[in-house]
Write a protein that holds these residues in place. Sequence first.
Motif, mmCIF file in Angstrom:
data_model
loop_
_atom_site.group_PDB
_atom_site.id
_atom_site.type_symbol
_atom_site.label_atom_id
_atom_site.label_comp_id
_atom_site.label_asym_id
_atom_site.label_seq_id
_atom_site.Cartn_x
_atom_site.Cartn_y
_atom_site.Cartn_z
ATOM 1 N N UNK A 1 0.787 -1.217 0.000
ATOM 2 C CA UNK A 1 0.000 0.000 0.000
ATOM 3 C C UNK A 1 0.822 1.272 0.000
ATOM 4 N N UNK A 2 2.134 1.180 -0.015
ATOM 5 C CA UNK A 2 2.974 2.378 0.046
ATOM 6 C C UNK A 2 2.996 3.097 -1.286
ATOM 7 N N UNK A 3 3.107 4.397 -1.219
ATOM 8 C CA UNK A 3 3.448 5.164 -2.398
ATOM 9 C C UNK A 3 4.933 4.936 -2.638
ATOM 10 N N UNK A 4 5.538 5.725 -3.468
ATOM 11 C CA UNK A 4 6.978 5.611 -3.657
ATOM 12 C C UNK A 4 7.628 6.796 -2.958
ATOM 13 N N UNK A 5 7.961 6.635 -1.680
ATOM 14 C CA UNK A 5 8.514 7.778 -0.954
ATOM 15 C C UNK A 5 9.958 8.039 -1.337
ATOM 16 N N UNK A 6 10.386 9.270 -1.140
ATOM 17 C CA UNK A 6 11.792 9.609 -1.248
ATOM 18 C C UNK A 6 12.422 9.272 0.112
ATOM 19 N N UNK A 7 13.466 8.468 0.115
ATOM 20 C CA UNK A 7 14.069 7.989 1.358
ATOM 21 C C UNK A 7 15.392 8.702 1.593
ATOM 22 N N UNK B 1 20.764 2.735 -2.295
ATOM 23 C CA UNK B 1 19.403 2.991 -2.760
ATOM 24 C C UNK B 1 18.690 4.172 -2.156
ATOM 25 N N UNK B 2 19.369 4.965 -1.318
ATOM 26 C CA UNK B 2 18.680 6.118 -0.740
ATOM 27 C C UNK B 2 18.536 7.221 -1.781
#
Length: 343
Positions: free
Chosen positions: A250-256, A284-285
């Motif tokens: 259910x996650x969007x694609x957040x910027x990490x 991958x951040x």
Amino acid sequence: MSRLITAIEIDGAGGDPGAWRGPEVDPGAILTGELALRAVQRAEAAGIDIATFAGTLEAPADAAGRVGVQLDALGLAARIAPATERIGLLPTITVTHTEPFHVQASVATLDYVSAGRGGWIADVSTSAEAAAVIGRRDPAPAADLWREARYVVDVSRRLWDSWDDDAIIRDAPTGRFVDRDRLHYVNFTSPTFSIKGPSIVPRPPQGHPVTAVRVSAPDALQAAADAELVILPETTDLAERVAALRTTDGATTPRVLVSVAISFEQAGAAEQLAGSITDWQAAGVDGVHLRPASLEVDVPIIADELIPLLKARKVVGEARAGTLRNRLGLSRPVGRYAAGSGR
């Protein structure tokens, strides 16, 4: 590789509790906001994307060697907004004891004051001290509070959408300033609060100001699914944690962003940190969140040494212009209640 997002934390005179005692620091400038403003302006001039502002409901501990007061994070961001032009501003707001309706209105107002550079870091508090400050409810388990925080984020976005973008008419000859058909009730109910709406603030310039969550405890991880920006602590299993965020149901694609405390006391520290940031990018951040020990000592080194090193390595580039959402590569959401939105 894509360009990394850069962020810097504003926390008193710096993350070191004794930073205010440095000979380079005017303690009075902490309370006027001048020290924070100077740091943010330096960061902006260097091309840093975001300034975050630490904040809690609890008063700082009354202990020798520590500053015994803290400026309100939202108020400080609003103070700095008119004196900056490009950098994003994200104050930390504790949603546990504050009214969701007023939280969203305050964040929307910051977005207006900053001309589309506003956002917030949603946080919770389990402490008895914070509960005593407000006096509205007793402390609760962190899992319950983060579940509630997700409802606050949800209703905030609904309230930002409760005004259509074209709701304001300002037709002086007819005396019509708002089209009432373009204002909407949200009629939102959660286990702990209910809100009818609409908001008292028109739809923000960004549509939705940027929502961030700092994952400092396992209970915050689920709330990260609702955020557009997620701040992770530096860990040895960083790549695995980033991958887990990318695949959360259910996650969007957040910027990490990976968050790291820094101090440039040792020679070569900027070069060493640049190498670590390059490694984090490979893990991958999407960016780095720097927490300087001293704003007066470390921020000039970040601006004059670290950022040029990262540019030379092609880890960061020239910042995008426009709103904070544009700077982060996020689209402007369509209002869910607007005609033809399909939502």
